[in-house]
Design a protein around this motif. Structure first.
Motif, mmCIF file in Angstrom:
data_model
loop_
_atom_site.group_PDB
_atom_site.id
_atom_site.type_symbol
_atom_site.label_atom_id
_atom_site.label_comp_id
_atom_site.label_asym_id
_atom_site.label_seq_id
_atom_site.Cartn_x
_atom_site.Cartn_y
_atom_site.Cartn_z
ATOM 1 N N ILE A 65 -32.751 -94.620 -67.699
ATOM 2 C CA ILE A 65 -32.018 -95.784 -68.233
ATOM 3 C C ILE A 65 -30.759 -96.025 -67.416
ATOM 4 C CG2 ILE A 65 -30.748 -96.693 -70.220
ATOM 5 C CD1 ILE A 65 -32.718 -95.017 -71.984
ATOM 6 N N SER A 66 -30.001 -94.958 -67.193
ATOM 7 C CA SER A 66 -28.774 -95.052 -66.409
ATOM 8 C C SER A 66 -29.067 -95.532 -64.989
ATOM 9 C CB SER A 66 -28.084 -93.685 -66.363
ATOM 10 O OG SER A 66 -27.053 -93.666 -65.410
ATOM 11 N N GLY A 67 -30.094 -94.971 -64.362
ATOM 12 C CA GLY A 67 -30.422 -95.333 -62.989
ATOM 13 C C GLY A 67 -30.835 -96.778 -62.844
ATOM 14 N N LEU A 68 -31.661 -97.262 -63.761
ATOM 15 C CA LEU A 68 -32.117 -98.652 -63.704
ATOM 16 C C LEU A 68 -30.964 -99.633 -63.898
ATOM 17 C CD1 LEU A 68 -35.431 -98.262 -65.733
ATOM 18 C CD2 LEU A 68 -35.259 -98.846 -63.299
ATOM 19 N N MET A 69 -29.936 -99.207 -64.627
ATOM 20 C CA MET A 69 -28.796 -100.082 -64.889
ATOM 21 C C MET A 69 -27.780 -100.108 -63.755
ATOM 22 S SD MET A 69 -28.061 -99.409 -68.954
ATOM 23 C CE MET A 69 -26.781 -100.674 -69.039
ATOM 24 N N ASN A 86 -37.843 -104.750 -70.000
ATOM 25 C CA ASN A 86 -39.160 -104.155 -70.273
ATOM 26 C C ASN A 86 -39.292 -102.777 -69.622
ATOM 27 O OD1 ASN A 86 -40.291 -106.166 -71.898
ATOM 28 N ND2 ASN A 86 -40.848 -107.404 -70.111
ATOM 29 N N GLU A 87 -38.658 -102.605 -68.449
ATOM 30 C CA GLU A 87 -38.654 -101.296 -67.801
ATOM 31 C C GLU A 87 -37.831 -100.300 -68.613
ATOM 32 O OE1 GLU A 87 -39.864 -99.622 -64.831
ATOM 33 O OE2 GLU A 87 -41.364 -101.154 -65.287
ATOM 34 N N ILE A 88 -36.678 -100.737 -69.071
ATOM 35 C CA ILE A 88 -35.809 -99.870 -69.880
ATOM 36 C C ILE A 88 -36.549 -99.406 -71.130
ATOM 37 C CG2 ILE A 88 -33.713 -99.801 -71.295
ATOM 38 C CD1 ILE A 88 -32.919 -99.906 -68.425
ATOM 39 N N LYS A 89 -37.303 -100.302 -71.716
ATOM 40 C CA LYS A 89 -38.007 -100.011 -72.972
ATOM 41 C C LYS A 89 -38.971 -98.834 -72.839
ATOM 42 C CE LYS A 89 -38.911 -103.667 -75.429
ATOM 43 N NZ LYS A 89 -39.539 -104.896 -75.990
ATOM 44 N N LYS A 90 -39.487 -98.607 -71.631
ATOM 45 C CA LYS A 90 -40.432 -97.512 -71.406
ATOM 46 C C LYS A 90 -39.805 -96.144 -71.662
ATOM 47 C CE LYS A 90 -42.994 -99.976 -67.768
ATOM 48 N NZ LYS A 90 -43.310 -99.976 -66.316
ATOM 49 N N TYR A 91 -38.477 -96.083 -71.584
ATOM 50 C CA TYR A 91 -37.786 -94.791 -71.702
ATOM 51 C C TYR A 91 -36.994 -94.688 -73.011
ATOM 52 C CZ TYR A 91 -39.151 -95.141 -66.907
ATOM 53 O OH TYR A 91 -39.910 -95.313 -65.775
ATOM 54 N N ILE A 135 -28.011 -112.272 -70.330
ATOM 55 C CA ILE A 135 -29.420 -111.915 -70.498
ATOM 56 C C ILE A 135 -30.248 -113.182 -70.357
ATOM 57 C CG2 ILE A 135 -31.150 -110.918 -72.033
ATOM 58 C CD1 ILE A 135 -28.864 -109.373 -73.402
ATOM 59 N N GLU A 136 -31.191 -113.161 -69.410
ATOM 60 C CA GLU A 136 -32.080 -114.302 -69.189
ATOM 61 C C GLU A 136 -33.480 -113.787 -68.869
ATOM 62 O OE1 GLU A 136 -30.607 -116.714 -66.053
ATOM 63 O OE2 GLU A 136 -28.829 -117.406 -67.146
ATOM 64 N N ASP A 137 -34.482 -114.346 -69.529
ATOM 65 C CA ASP A 137 -35.884 -114.017 -69.242
ATOM 66 C C ASP A 137 -36.140 -112.514 -69.215
ATOM 67 O OD1 ASP A 137 -36.429 -116.752 -68.950
ATOM 68 O OD2 ASP A 137 -35.837 -116.697 -66.837
ATOM 69 N N ASN A 138 -35.554 -111.833 -70.182
ATOM 70 C CA ASN A 138 -35.734 -110.388 -70.347
ATOM 71 C C ASN A 138 -35.159 -109.561 -69.190
ATOM 72 O OD1 ASN A 138 -36.665 -109.266 -72.768
ATOM 73 N ND2 ASN A 138 -38.290 -108.187 -71.679
ATOM 74 N N PHE A 139 -34.209 -110.143 -68.468
ATOM 75 C CA PHE A 139 -33.429 -109.417 -67.461
ATOM 76 C C PHE A 139 -31.966 -109.490 -67.840
ATOM 77 C CE2 PHE A 139 -37.202 -109.792 -64.885
ATOM 78 C CZ PHE A 139 -37.126 -108.723 -63.998
ATOM 79 N N ALA A 140 -31.219 -108.439 -67.529
ATOM 80 C CA ALA A 140 -29.767 -108.448 -67.712
ATOM 81 C C ALA A 140 -29.114 -108.516 -66.339
ATOM 82 C CB ALA A 140 -29.310 -107.195 -68.456
ATOM 83 N N PHE A 141 -28.137 -109.407 -66.193
ATOM 84 C CA PHE A 141 -27.409 -109.606 -64.949
ATOM 85 C C PHE A 141 -25.932 -109.301 -65.191
ATOM 86 C CE2 PHE A 141 -31.056 -112.357 -65.041
ATOM 87 C CZ PHE A 141 -31.540 -112.410 -63.745
ATOM 88 N N LYS A 164 -32.983 -97.708 -49.741
ATOM 89 C CA LYS A 164 -34.088 -97.085 -50.478
ATOM 90 C C LYS A 164 -33.700 -95.715 -51.032
ATOM 91 C CE LYS A 164 -37.758 -99.303 -47.810
ATOM 92 N NZ LYS A 164 -38.899 -99.056 -46.886
ATOM 93 N N TYR A 165 -32.846 -95.015 -50.297
ATOM 94 C CA TYR A 165 -32.463 -93.666 -50.738
ATOM 95 C C TYR A 165 -31.848 -93.702 -52.139
ATOM 96 C CZ TYR A 165 -29.669 -89.399 -51.106
ATOM 97 O OH TYR A 165 -29.094 -88.237 -51.560
ATOM 98 N N ILE A 166 -30.911 -94.587 -52.370
ATOM 99 C CA ILE A 166 -30.256 -94.614 -53.686
ATOM 100 C C ILE A 166 -31.193 -95.199 -54.737
ATOM 101 C CG2 ILE A 166 -29.111 -96.879 -53.662
ATOM 102 C CD1 ILE A 166 -27.558 -93.520 -54.758
ATOM 103 N N ARG A 167 -32.052 -96.119 -54.351
ATOM 104 C CA ARG A 167 -33.035 -96.654 -55.304
ATOM 105 C C ARG A 167 -33.997 -95.548 -55.740
ATOM 106 N NH1 ARG A 167 -33.537 -101.914 -56.510
ATOM 107 N NH2 ARG A 167 -32.051 -103.294 -55.474
#
Length: 414
Positions: free
Chosen positions: A340-344, A352-357, A381-387, A290-293
């Motif tokens: 953006i960097s953190g979410l990636m 959709n989360e990235i788009k907010k920023y 990229i699948e279902d609006n997620f990147a893996f 959780k700390y790094i998240r």
């Protein structure tokens, strides 16, 4: 595709700083926030202990070799805990993460650790599912200390193993041999009910396939709950760096070999039942880290101790020493690029989360780069997620840096 392989998210932070500039802030700005109610209740705490009793050959972190009994520093931390615990922001918070970093925070005596942790528990409220981590080395973690830590709320430890190989341990100036390390970790798992996580360094000088595979096999054998795995980074000021200045043949870096060892280690861990948690961490499913998240998504983090950094809302604080701290206000551009960097950093990220920023134009730049990386086999990229694909995991921070640089250039011009 990439000229440089960035090995950690800190490198991406340096890219962000090229295109942004935080605003000036004062101690009063920081204290004004602490005097307000914390409406969302979330708060983490980072404690820094800038001392070790043995310096690793690869390390240049904010630490120094211990030359006293730490009684004065223990008292200082306890007073800081009491001071901050009295602020309205902290009184209306529920602590979700605590991280004791260093240095080596288990360098304190058992009685000192108990005082620090009891003071913490007396002055702060904790959420039901909190995470409290101590970084440690094996030689600083006696079982009496471990018992005191667990009795006072510690539920996660991160042990700096670096490698099980006897040859590698000697190179990295680690204490104890492979057999002792394995048996000690197994005993810790028996005695400690919390999570036991380890760090592994790969691609040290002349590391063999057998050595890197042995590291993966043994971390699974001791049932480590997660492993952070990093290619050896030689920092200015470290002992290895000084040796290289005298003899350039001490460590010759090969990018091709770096990727080979990364993939060998990663694939063997996957075979052993681990899965990707973030670009440089694998988990057995129990460790959520959780700390790094929290850090990657810029949640509140109160810094306590010399060398500690954090932020409350948009005011950052860094403690230079016991008397002096620096403060800054996070700009909107810095915040957005950092998010953006953190979410990636995670195993997958929600577009959709990235788009907010992003603005409409910056998201277009972001998505076009993603499609380019998908074509090259770094992600899918699948279902609006990147893996991340395997190649993308190895190059992940370079991929993130490339995207941040493209968006940063656009924002700089406009």
């Amino acid at each position: 595709m990439f000229k440089i392989r960035y090995k950690s998210h800190h490198d991406v932070g340096n890219i962000i700083s090229k295109f942004t500039q935080n605003l000036k802030a004062s101690k009063n700005d920081f204290l004004d926030l602490l005097n307000t109610e914390n409406k969302n209740k979330q708060l983490g705490i980072y404690f820094h202990t800038p001392y070790c009793d043995k310096i690793c050959s690869f390390c240049n972190m904010n630490r120094k070799q211990l030359d006293n009994d730490l009684e004065e520093y223990t008292e200082y931390l306890c007073e800081e805990i009491k001071k901050y615990g009295a602020y309205e922001f902290c009184k209306t918070s529920e602590i979700d993460v605590v991280f004791f970093g260093g240095g080596t925070p288990t360098i304190f005596k058992k009685e000192q650790l108990e005082r620090i942790l009891k003071t913490l528990n007396e002055n702060f409220k904790f959420s039901k599912d909190y995470e409290m981590t101590f970084e440690t080395t094996l030689h600083n973690l006696g079982f009496e200390k471990l018992k005191v830590m667990e009795e006072n709320g510690v539920n996660r430890i991160s042990v700096g193993i670096q490698t099980f190989s006897n040859r590698g341990r000697k190179l990295l100036n680690r204490t104890y041999d492979k057999d002792y390390v394995v048996e000690s970790l197994k005993e810790i798992k028996k005695r400690f009910s919390g999570l036991v996580c380890i760090d592994i360094i790969y691609n040290y000088a002349n590391q063999t396939d057998e050595e890197v595979l042995q590291d993966a096999d043994l971390l699974a054998e001791v049932e480590a709950d997660s492993v952070s795995f990093y290619s050896l980074m030689i920092h200015d000021g470290s002992d290895i760096s000084k040796e290289r200045e005298k003899d350039k043949s001490v460590y010759i870096y090969s990018l091709e070999r770096d990727e080979e060892l990364h993939n060998l280690f990663y694939n063997r861990c996957i075979e052993k039942g681990y899965k990707l948690l973030e670009l440089t961490k694998l988990t057995n499913g129990k460790d959520k880290y959780k700390y790094i998240r929290n850090n990657n998504t810029l949640k509140n983090l109160l810094p306590i101790g010399v060398g500690a950094g954090g932020h409350i809302q948009d005011i950052g604080a860094y403690n230079m020493n016991q008397q002096m701290s620096f403060y800054s206000k996070t700009s909107e551009i810095n915040y957005n690029l950092s998010m953006i960097s953190g979410l990636m950093q995670f195993d997958k990220f929600d577009l959709n989360e990235i788009k907010k920023y992003c603005s409409e134009e910056s998201y277009k730049i972001f998505y076009e780069k993603l499609k380019e990386f998908e074509k090259e086999g770094y992600i899918k990229i699948e279902d609006n997620f990147a893996f991340y694909e395997l190649k993308g995991i190895f190059w992940g921070n370079s991929l993130v840096a490339n995207i941040i640089e493209e968006i940063g250039r656009y924002l700089w011009k406009h």
